[in-house]
Write an enzyme that holds these catalytic residues in place. Structure first.
Site: not given
Length: 488
Positions: A174, A296
């Site tokens: 991220e 995820e």
């Protein structure tokens, strides 16, 4: 209404449903590792080398193919050298990523690979791309995989002379957000630099995974692929199902029917995100070499009452099971472009397989979805379907001379019928299971651990090469049917 599906002309499909689509993720977050997986060698909870036996036994039954570690957000605060050597000498730190909990570093590289060994799964390491350095990454890779040299000597002194097998390598997490707040231009340039120092110490090359977009940030995908696709094997995507907006997450148990629908709508966006990101990936990678890695995913709901909200512990109902099946069916639909997925997370965090409390352990409804869908691992895809306007979604595959059929009814009020035509005559199913519950929020507790579990499924009929199934409301079924004879 009866839904009709014809897969009789798809026997020559070359698309394989990668086993890695059923991967798991475990981060140093709440009790996801400590208490959930690791209890230490001196614990009264039965363990093998510090890892609790009951959890490993349960997880082995669902054939976990790969486990991502140590994060997640935590990865960009993790320094591997603090988690090796004698426990009493390891650095104790504050886990500033998740709730300020004391991190003892008792669970480090050696313990992670021991867990993978016990589970019989492959490893996926996410390196520290933000607060770490290229040298730290290079040293860790040498420590883990080199057969000889100074880092191999250090590994041997720490108790493991032989190198480990490491295939999947995530370079960043991220990076558009908490992993560095980088622009795609900056990230892709930095990625190219770092991956240049990923040294190979054995014959199996690393599968290098670059940081992909924040849900629908198509500019990120376009830019990173344009600048760096030649240097990566996979591009990550994260998407969590919500009942409302990020700052107003719904309750995991006490919810209204409209929240069932809003969560389903959010989950089904995965189909759109995959389609649109893959379209942009193919602009540069026309041979479809770089795969999408959804490392995820899952339901992100309000933390369980009475727990630290930063530990992300949430209950898990039949609703979560339906959402998991829907997502796995979406992945199967895109199996030619999506190679790996890792649900968040394996134990005690978010949409977990298992919940623990001290020495107690329960299996969640989501666990049973993975137990059913393991039959599709590395199977030949015949058909998969998921659509916002249809209450049914499914995966149909072929493996070991069996047709594997998994169907999910997302409607929480009405049963659904489906008729499927195959190319070959069907035998008697040797596996037929159903997950169903009467209540919208049915779940398992430590006082009632078997409230929601797999049961035999009998509401089907077979005639030659035709299968008819009646699905109860909010249910998921899987059938494994032997193939009899040649095509009809």
């Amino acid at each position: 209404m009866t839904h009709s599906v014809d897969v009789s002309d798809k026997e020559n499909s070359k698309t394989i449903i990668s086993k890695y689509l059923q991967g798991q993720f475990s981060e140093h977050l709440g009790s996801g590792v400590y208490g959930g997986l690791w209890v230490g060698t001196d614990s009264d909870i039965p363990n093998t080398n510090g890892i609790r036996n009951d959890v490993v036994t349960a997880l082995k039954k669902i054939d976990i193919p790969v486990l991502r570690w140590p994060g997640g957000f935590f990865a960009d605060n993790y320094h591997w050298y603090e988690g090796i050597g004698p426990f009493e000498k390891r650095r104790r730190i504050i886990n500033s990523s998740w709730g300020g909990k004391l991190e003892t570093n008792a669970f480090g590289t050696h313990e992670y690979f021991e867990l993978c060994r016990q589970l019989g799964c492959e490893s996926y390491i996410n390196i520290n791309f933000s607060s770490g350095s290229i040298k730290e990454m290079a040293d860790w890779l040498e420590y883990m995989t080199a057969p000889a040299g100074s880092m191999a000597d250090l590994r041997s002194k720490s108790g493991h002379p032989e190198p480990w097998n490491l295939h999947f390598l995530g370079i960043g997490n991220e990076s558009w957000g908490g992993g560095g707040h980088m622009t795609p231009e900056f990230y892709s340039d930095r990625y190219k630099l770092w991956q240049s120092f990923v040294r190979q110490y054995n014959d199996k090359p690393f599968y290098k995974i670059g940081v992909g977009p924040n849900i629908d940030d198509f500019h990120w995908t376009d830019t990173v692929m344009k600048n760096a696709y030649e240097y990566m094997d996979g591009l990550s995507l994260h998407h969590y199902g919500l009942t409302d907006i990020w700052d107003n997450k719904g309750d995991a148990v006490e919810f209204q029917p409209k929240e069932w629908n809003s969560l389903l709508y959010s989950i089904q966006k995965m189909d759109y995100f995959i389609t649109e990101h893959v379209k942009r990936m193919h602009r540069y990678d026309q041979n479809n070499r770089v795969k999408l890695i959804v490392d995820e995913w899952g339901d992100w709901l309000r933390a369980q009452a009475g727990t630290n909200p930063n530990f992300l512990r949430q209950q898990n109902t039949i609703r979560d099971a339906v959402m998991a099946a829907t997502t796995l069916n979406i992945f199967a639909k895109h199996a030619d472009s999506v190679y790996m997925a890792n649900i968040a997370q394996m134990v005690n965090v978010l949409q977990s397989m298992i919940l623990t409390k001290g020495s107690q352990m329960i299996l969640t409804p989501t666990y049973y979805i993975f137990d059913m869908y393991k039959h599709h691992q590395d199977a030949q895809l015949l058909s998969a379907y998921s659509d916002n306007g249809d209450p049914l979604n499914y995966t149909i595959s072929k493996k070991n001379n069996h047709y594997i059929i998994s169907i999910c009814n997302t409607n929480y009020e009405q049963s659904q019928n489906i008729s499927i035509k195959f190319a070959n005559k069907l035998g008697t199913p040797d596996y037929a299971k159903q997950l169903h519950a009467d209540a919208l929020n049915a779940h398992n507790t430590f006082d009632d651990p078997d409230n929601v579990k797999l049961k035999p499924f009998k509401d089907y009929s077979i005639s030659m090469n035709n299968l008819k199934v009646n699905l109860a409301d909010k249910s998921v079924i899987t059938l494994a049917i032997p193939i009899i004879g040649d095509e009809l």
